[in-house]
Design a protein around this motif. Sequence first.
Motif, mmCIF file in Angstrom:
data_model
loop_
_atom_site.group_PDB
_atom_site.id
_atom_site.type_symbol
_atom_site.label_atom_id
_atom_site.label_comp_id
_atom_site.label_asym_id
_atom_site.label_seq_id
_atom_site.Cartn_x
_atom_site.Cartn_y
_atom_site.Cartn_z
ATOM 1 N N TRP A 145 26.969 33.799 40.860
ATOM 2 C CA TRP A 145 27.940 34.249 41.860
ATOM 3 C C TRP A 145 29.350 33.817 41.444
ATOM 4 N N PRO A 146 30.338 34.712 41.559
ATOM 5 C CA PRO A 146 31.698 34.352 41.130
ATOM 6 C C PRO A 146 32.359 33.331 42.060
ATOM 7 N N VAL A 147 33.009 32.367 41.456
ATOM 8 C CA VAL A 147 33.786 31.355 42.180
ATOM 9 C C VAL A 147 35.217 31.445 41.648
ATOM 10 N N VAL A 148 36.171 31.786 42.516
ATOM 11 C CA VAL A 148 37.570 31.936 42.096
ATOM 12 C C VAL A 148 38.300 30.621 42.328
ATOM 13 N N VAL A 149 38.943 30.113 41.264
ATOM 14 C CA VAL A 149 39.631 28.812 41.330
ATOM 15 C C VAL A 149 41.030 28.958 40.736
ATOM 16 N N ASP A 150 41.867 27.964 41.017
ATOM 17 C CA ASP A 150 43.184 27.956 40.364
ATOM 18 C C ASP A 150 43.127 27.061 39.134
ATOM 19 N N ALA A 151 44.286 26.807 38.517
ATOM 20 C CA ALA A 151 44.316 26.033 37.273
ATOM 21 C C ALA A 151 43.910 24.584 37.482
ATOM 22 N N ASN A 152 43.921 24.098 38.718
ATOM 23 C CA ASN A 152 43.479 22.727 39.028
ATOM 24 C C ASN A 152 41.985 22.679 39.362
ATOM 25 N N ASN A 153 41.318 23.795 39.227
ATOM 26 C CA ASN A 153 39.892 23.931 39.546
ATOM 27 C C ASN A 153 39.631 23.794 41.055
ATOM 28 N N SER B 230 20.261 33.326 32.893
ATOM 29 C CA SER B 230 21.559 32.989 33.469
ATOM 30 C C SER B 230 22.479 32.442 32.385
ATOM 31 N N HIS B 231 23.730 32.929 32.372
ATOM 32 C CA HIS B 231 24.734 32.430 31.431
ATOM 33 C C HIS B 231 25.966 32.056 32.254
ATOM 34 N N SER B 232 26.426 30.853 32.104
ATOM 35 C CA SER B 232 27.633 30.450 32.815
ATOM 36 C C SER B 232 28.837 31.166 32.208
ATOM 37 N N TYR B 233 29.886 31.334 32.996
ATOM 38 C CA TYR B 233 31.102 31.966 32.493
ATOM 39 C C TYR B 233 32.299 31.285 33.148
ATOM 40 N N ASP B 234 33.451 31.416 32.506
ATOM 41 C CA ASP B 234 34.698 30.832 33.005
ATOM 42 C C ASP B 234 35.833 31.516 32.237
ATOM 43 N N PHE B 235 36.570 32.387 32.926
ATOM 44 C CA PHE B 235 37.654 33.078 32.228
ATOM 45 C C PHE B 235 38.779 33.390 33.205
ATOM 46 N N GLU B 236 39.929 33.706 32.651
ATOM 47 C CA GLU B 236 41.109 33.979 33.469
ATOM 48 C C GLU B 236 40.902 35.270 34.262
ATOM 49 N N LEU B 237 41.320 35.213 35.524
ATOM 50 C CA LEU B 237 41.170 36.358 36.412
ATOM 51 C C LEU B 237 42.416 37.227 36.315
ATOM 52 N N ARG B 238 42.225 38.463 35.843
ATOM 53 C CA ARG B 238 43.315 39.415 35.705
ATOM 54 C C ARG B 238 42.990 40.678 36.496
ATOM 55 N N ASP B 239 43.967 41.578 36.615
ATOM 56 C CA ASP B 239 43.720 42.851 37.283
ATOM 57 C C ASP B 239 42.650 43.634 36.526
ATOM 58 N N LYS B 240 41.763 44.222 37.284
ATOM 59 C CA LYS B 240 40.644 45.003 36.744
ATOM 60 C C LYS B 240 39.710 44.155 35.883
ATOM 61 N N THR B 241 39.473 42.928 36.327
ATOM 62 C CA THR B 241 38.466 42.083 35.681
ATOM 63 C C THR B 241 37.088 42.546 36.110
ATOM 64 N N VAL B 242 36.295 42.938 35.129
ATOM 65 C CA VAL B 242 34.948 43.439 35.418
ATOM 66 C C VAL B 242 33.944 42.294 35.311
ATOM 67 N N LEU B 243 33.086 42.207 36.316
ATOM 68 C CA LEU B 243 32.052 41.176 36.351
ATOM 69 C C LEU B 243 30.740 41.851 36.757
ATOM 70 N N GLY B 244 29.963 42.252 35.771
ATOM 71 C CA GLY B 244 28.717 42.951 36.067
ATOM 72 C C GLY B 244 28.981 44.283 36.728
ATOM 73 N N ASP B 245 28.435 44.456 37.927
ATOM 74 C CA ASP B 245 28.624 45.708 38.666
ATOM 75 C C ASP B 245 29.855 45.670 39.573
ATOM 76 N N PRO C 279 47.241 29.805 35.985
ATOM 77 C CA PRO C 279 46.600 31.079 36.298
ATOM 78 C C PRO C 279 45.318 30.885 37.119
ATOM 79 N N LEU C 280 44.903 31.971 37.728
ATOM 80 C CA LEU C 280 43.632 31.962 38.454
ATOM 81 C C LEU C 280 42.481 32.183 37.473
#
Length: 441
Positions: A397-405, A316-331, A357-358
């Motif tokens: 599992w992806p968790v979608v947050v705003d700039a305030n977390n 398992s590797h944690s991740y945290d990046f800006e959500l943009r159109d056509k953001t690929v996350l695994g499958d 940003p999200l």
Amino acid sequence: MESVLNFLNSLDLKDETLVVACSGGSDSMFLLYLLDNLGYKVVCAHVNHKIREESDQEYLFVKNYCLQHDIMFEGTELTGFVGGNFEHFARNYRYSFFESILKKYKAAYLFTAHHGDDLVETILMRMVRGSSLKGYKGFSKISKRDNYFIVRPLIYLTKKYIEDEAKNKNIEYVIDNSNFADDYTRNRFRHRILPLLKEEDLFVHDKFLKFSEEVDETYDYITRVTDEIKKEVYVDNTLDINKFQCVDTYIKKNIINEIFRELYPDNLYLIDGNHIEEIFKVIESKKQNIELRLPNEIRVVKEYNNLFFNKNYEESHSYDFELRDKTVLGDYIFLFRETDNTSNNVIRLNSNSIKLPLRVRTREDADKMRVKNLNGSKKINDIFIDNKVPLSKRNMWPVVVDANNTILWLPALKKSEFDIPKGSNYDIIIEYLKKGEKDYE
């Protein structure tokens, strides 16, 4: 002796090459002599275990006997032992050597000198120690391996009969003095228990052979039944718990034993009754997610109705990046676009109600979300549990947050109170799709 000859004749192996495992003792020398004198094509295979002073002399004795009687000889010395269970190592070494000789001579039959007394001792030892139905049968006249058969024609005879015949026919053999010491379990059964049984019945070995054959027939039948049911409940290293629970208790145990035989083909001795009990405890547990570690780094993982054996997790590797159109996350992919979809795979947001940003990240300790229509917050872990998300998937599992977390969305599971109903005032639409799904592009 008539039974031995009838058995050999029934096999019809006159045109076959027979490899004989020969230690140099009375049993194996008698077997070697017998097969050679009956006109079979014989190869003698001897392993020098190098653990006694006499080992080298015994090696030369067997080799010279073969030279004198025009028998093909193949010998080797045991090497490579660095510690641990010597008997287990030596057995694997022997059979690896025997298999190499079988392959060399394109032979399909390995003959060993196990006799009737050996069978009695083996069955008694396993009864005292505890075993499975397969173990209680001792050993068979013929055993099938992957590419060859092990044949034990002397199973009809006693040790005394063999030694008397060897003496009458002037068959020389070596004597292993360690066989007389009661330091070994088998020797204690041989010297103390077997004589008492023979006082009751001199041919007690015949009774044990019949017992062994009946157990063998029963085991074969149960094995066929077990294999058929196993195909239904165990697929791709995964046990379907609901189906498994409908099976008869005895068959359940056999299925688990068969699974262990597959997982431990060369070292099943690492598994005992306690491990089997642990498996059943995991199956019966009300907990939906459990991990059990077994010897040799084998993992058993329960995830709701599935029990995975030797399940390999990707690190398992944690991740945290800006959500943009056509953001690929695994499958999966996040798309910003119009859609009529109103499921938990889509969220509609008003940018004035959140801070851009999200971002998309992995879960954090104490994560909570104000779930839509709930009028309150709920722990992310509780949402996973409610939705029966396997333990192995939660950390990624992806968790979608705003700039305030602030947590806005658990894609495919739950939306927060920030989700805007379709047709209302929103300016952001995000869809979460698996690659290859319809309308992916």
